[in-house]
Design a protein around this motif. Structure first.
Motif, PDB file in Angstrom:
ATOM      1  N   GLY A  34       0.816  -1.211   0.000  1.00 25.80           N
ATOM      2  CA  GLY A  34       0.000   0.000   0.000  1.00 25.80           C
ATOM      3  C   GLY A  34       0.848   1.259   0.000  1.00 25.80           C
ATOM      4  O   GLY A  34       0.583   2.204  -0.756  1.00 25.80           O
ATOM      5  N   LEU A  35       1.873   1.296   0.851  1.00 30.64           N
ATOM      6  CA  LEU A  35       2.779   2.446   0.871  1.00 30.64           C
ATOM      7  C   LEU A  35       3.520   2.580  -0.452  1.00 30.64           C
ATOM      8  O   LEU A  35       3.703   3.690  -0.977  1.00 30.64           O
ATOM      9  CB  LEU A  35       3.780   2.289   2.023  1.00 30.64           C
ATOM     10  N   SER A  36       3.965   1.449  -0.994  1.00 33.33           N
ATOM     11  CA  SER A  36       4.670   1.478  -2.273  1.00 33.33           C
ATOM     12  C   SER A  36       3.777   2.029  -3.381  1.00 33.33           C
ATOM     13  O   SER A  36       4.215   2.840  -4.208  1.00 33.33           O
ATOM     14  CB  SER A  36       5.140   0.070  -2.634  1.00 33.33           C
ATOM     15  N   GLY A  37       2.502   1.602  -3.407  1.00 34.95           N
ATOM     16  CA  GLY A  37       1.583   2.114  -4.417  1.00 34.95           C
ATOM     17  C   GLY A  37       1.373   3.610  -4.302  1.00 34.95           C
ATOM     18  O   GLY A  37       1.310   4.315  -5.312  1.00 34.95           O
ATOM     19  N   MET A  68      14.237   3.906  -4.251  1.00 29.48           N
ATOM     20  CA  MET A  68      13.373   3.618  -3.105  1.00 29.48           C
ATOM     21  C   MET A  68      11.937   4.013  -3.406  1.00 29.48           C
ATOM     22  O   MET A  68      10.993   3.321  -3.004  1.00 29.48           O
ATOM     23  CB  MET A  68      13.884   4.365  -1.877  1.00 29.48           C
ATOM     24  N   ALA A  69      11.749   5.128  -4.106  1.00 30.81           N
ATOM     25  CA  ALA A  69      10.397   5.595  -4.433  1.00 30.81           C
ATOM     26  C   ALA A  69       9.740   4.741  -5.500  1.00 30.81           C
ATOM     27  O   ALA A  69       8.516   4.689  -5.581  1.00 30.81           O
ATOM     28  CB  ALA A  69      10.450   7.053  -4.890  1.00 30.81           C
ATOM     29  N   SER A  70      10.544   4.065  -6.312  1.00 33.26           N
ATOM     30  CA  SER A  70      10.004   3.261  -7.414  1.00 33.26           C
ATOM     31  C   SER A  70      10.139   1.782  -7.129  1.00 33.26           C
ATOM     32  O   SER A  70      10.479   0.999  -8.008  1.00 33.26           O
ATOM     33  CB  SER A  70      10.734   3.609  -8.720  1.00 33.26           C
ATOM     34  N   SER A  71       9.909   1.380  -5.890  1.00 37.38           N
ATOM     35  CA  SER A  71      10.083  -0.009  -5.514  1.00 37.38           C
ATOM     36  C   SER A  71       9.348  -0.928  -6.474  1.00 37.38           C
ATOM     37  O   SER A  71       8.214  -0.670  -6.854  1.00 37.38           O
ATOM     38  CB  SER A  71       9.573  -0.229  -4.089  1.00 37.38           C
ATOM     39  N   ALA A 186      -8.828  10.619  -7.784  1.00 38.94           N
ATOM     40  CA  ALA A 186      -8.104   9.963  -8.869  1.00 38.94           C
ATOM     41  C   ALA A 186      -6.712   9.527  -8.414  1.00 38.94           C
ATOM     42  O   ALA A 186      -6.242   8.444  -8.765  1.00 38.94           O
ATOM     43  CB  ALA A 186      -8.001  10.900 -10.072  1.00 38.94           C
ATOM     44  N   GLY A 187      -6.042  10.385  -7.633  1.00 35.17           N
ATOM     45  CA  GLY A 187      -4.712  10.038  -7.150  1.00 35.17           C
ATOM     46  C   GLY A 187      -4.719   8.802  -6.278  1.00 35.17           C
ATOM     47  O   GLY A 187      -3.860   7.922  -6.408  1.00 35.17           O
ATOM     48  N   TRP A 188      -5.704   8.703  -5.383  1.00 31.87           N
ATOM     49  CA  TRP A 188      -5.774   7.540  -4.503  1.00 31.87           C
ATOM     50  C   TRP A 188      -6.249   6.308  -5.245  1.00 31.87           C
ATOM     51  O   TRP A 188      -5.863   5.184  -4.909  1.00 31.87           O
ATOM     52  CB  TRP A 188      -6.667   7.843  -3.308  1.00 31.87           C
ATOM     53  N   ALA A 189      -7.081   6.499  -6.274  1.00 30.63           N
ATOM     54  CA  ALA A 189      -7.463   5.364  -7.114  1.00 30.63           C
ATOM     55  C   ALA A 189      -6.251   4.827  -7.853  1.00 30.63           C
ATOM     56  O   ALA A 189      -6.064   3.605  -7.975  1.00 30.63           O
ATOM     57  CB  ALA A 189      -8.549   5.781  -8.098  1.00 30.63           C
ATOM     58  N   THR A 193      -4.423   1.197  -7.558  1.00 30.28           N
ATOM     59  CA  THR A 193      -4.145   0.413  -8.764  1.00 30.28           C
ATOM     60  C   THR A 193      -2.700  -0.046  -8.795  1.00 30.28           C
ATOM     61  O   THR A 193      -2.402  -1.190  -9.171  1.00 30.28           O
ATOM     62  CB  THR A 193      -4.469   1.243 -10.015  1.00 30.28           C
ATOM     63  N   TYR A 194      -1.777   0.827  -8.410  1.00 28.63           N
ATOM     64  CA  TYR A 194      -0.375   0.414  -8.322  1.00 28.63           C
ATOM     65  C   TYR A 194      -0.204  -0.710  -7.305  1.00 28.63           C
ATOM     66  O   TYR A 194       0.556  -1.659  -7.526  1.00 28.63           O
ATOM     67  CB  TYR A 194       0.501   1.609  -7.934  1.00 28.63           C
ATOM     68  N   THR A 195      -0.898  -0.607  -6.179  1.00 28.16           N
ATOM     69  CA  THR A 195      -0.806  -1.650  -5.163  1.00 28.16           C
ATOM     70  C   THR A 195      -1.270  -2.989  -5.713  1.00 28.16           C
ATOM     71  O   THR A 195      -0.588  -4.015  -5.561  1.00 28.16           O
ATOM     72  CB  THR A 195      -1.649  -1.273  -3.936  1.00 28.16           C
TER      73      THR A 195
END
Length: 437
Positions: A34-37, A68-71, A186-189, A193-195
């Motif tokens: 979740g944090l990574s996403g 680190m930001a793009s895990s 949209a940002g949280w969606a 989605t990344y997660t």
């Protein structure tokens, strides 16, 4: 008959051990992914590409922070590093980015804390910093010169039209201010989605990692591990263990976070503290990735990368062990088992239930991303499920009137091969392998 029953019992115990390893790390996985996403959704990638022109100290720090930001998984990290090199980034800075994006990431640290202890999580970050420093200094003496120039030219020659987005709608746009994006649905969606895409992408590594770790923990006797890893020879035990650790990673074929349950099983079996660290680092030289490096950069540079990376990972593991041993932080006791044998109402169960609810929220955001305004700049890799930015996709293919985006050339090639197989099946009217037989 008795032997068969014994084997079945051992298999059942191994699968149970693997499942409870997963249960122990369920909430850390949800939290970490979740944090990574969130980071992937809210951190701009175009900045990364513009600021890695050399490998001086400032560029190395930036490459580490961007990594680190793009895990990501090892395959996606290698593809991103390849894209950086092809677009003019310094080769060493790109390799630093690749190291950081698989070793200095939040989800890895959280799972290490829960499954193995805080000492391993801290040592992973300390050792990762040591490894990156060694790469930017000593490693740069070997990974340079004509072989790197030829590799860059090879990448540019291979970067044909099929790997460049054609739709003007995917051109880079000025990034939305972070504060505005944090307030937008949209940002949280997109974050959710990344997660979900990261979990989809790594599902194989996770399943294989936990399953194999369960079998290693239950079915491999301690005497076997003692034969593989030297014990009782002081400093030379540590040296042998940190050299053998990466070899096991090479032949295990498990990358990314799937290495952690394997590391837990190895630690239970007798590998040294530094050997565990070097094993976890070595997910970037697993055999499938070596083949990818060969395709990207050529055989000569791939062999240099193997030797240099192996040496750096072993050295970083050894130095980390010496530092932690000197500080009295190396654990002295090894677990009798890696995971509990049954469910119980403890903090792990309560946290798992809470984070399963959070996972449900993330899944709802993911399923409703279009209605919430998300997903416009991203696409889902149809092979591995990873979420990629269309403007920065390492590979793309135009097929049957549509363009598909991929996290790596590996996924693009698999997609092309599968579509070609389907086309042949449709033409023949029977499965292709049957027609050929």
């Amino acid at each position: 008959m008795v032997a068969t029953a014994t084997v079945l019992v051992d298999i059942g115990r191994s699968l149970r051990e693997g499942f409870f390893m997963f249960w122990e790390t369920l909430w850390p996985l949800v939290l970490g992914f979740g944090l990574s996403g969130a980071v992937q959704s809210f951190v701009s990638r175009d900045t990364m590409r513009r600021r890695l022109g050399d490998h001086r100290a400032s560029a190395v720090v930036r490459a580490s922070a961007y990594g680190m930001a793009s895990s990501s998984c090892s395959y996606a990290a290698s593809a991103m590093a390849k894209s950086l090199v092809a677009r003019g980034a310094d080769y060493i800075a790109a390799m630093v980015f690749m190291f950081a994006s698989t070793n200095l990431v939040v989800e890895l640290g959280i799972v290490l804390v829960v499954l193995m202890g805080w000492q391993f999580a801290v040592s992973e970050f300390v050792g990762g910093i040591i490894m990156i420093f060694l790469l930017a200094t000593l490693g740069a003496l070997w990974l340079r010169g004509r072989v790197v120039v030829e590799a860059r030219e090879r990448l540019r020659d291979a970067d044909g039209d099929d790997h460049v987005p054609e739709d003007a709608s995917v051109r880079e746009e000025a990034p939305e201010p972070l504060s505005a994006r944090l307030r937008s649905s949209a940002g949280w969606a997109d974050s959710a989605t990344y997660t979900m895409s990261d979990l989809t992408m790594l599902r194989r590594e996770l399943v294989v990692g936990y399953t194999v770790a369960g079998f290693l923990a239950v079915m491999v006797p301690t005497s076997v591990w003692q034969a593989v890893f030297l014990t009782g020879h002081g400093f030379w035990t540590s040296v042998e263990n940190v050299v053998v650790g990466p070899f096991i990673a090479i032949v295990s074929f498990v990358c990314s976070i799937g290495n952690v349950p394997l590391a837990a099983a190895l630690w239970k079996g007798g590998i040294s503290f530094g050997g565990v660290i070097s094993f976890i680092f070595a997910d970037l030289i697993a055999f499938p990735l070596l083949l990818i490096y060969r395709r990207y950069y050529g055989t000569r540079l791939m062999l240099r990368m193997l030797v240099v990376f192996w040496a750096l990972m072993s050295t970083a593991g050894l130095l980390t062990e010496l530092l932690f041993r000197g500080a009295g932080l190396v654990p002295t006791a090894r677990p009798a088992s890696v995971a509990p044998a049954r469910f119980s109402w403890n903090y792990t169960t309560y946290l798992n239930l809470i984070f399963l609810v959070l996972f449900g929220v993330l899944y709802w955001l993911y399923r409703n991303r279009a209605r919430l305004g998300g997903g416009g700049r991203d696409a889902r890799d149809p092979v591995c499920g990873m979420q990629v930015e269309k403007a920065h996709a390492p590979a793309s293919l135009h097929y049957d009137g549509a363009r598909y985006y991929f996290c790596s050339d590996r996924c693009a090639e698999r997609f092309g091969a599968e579509e070609e197989g389907r086309a042949r099946t449709a033409e023949d009217g029977v499965p292709h392998h049957a027609a050929g037989g």
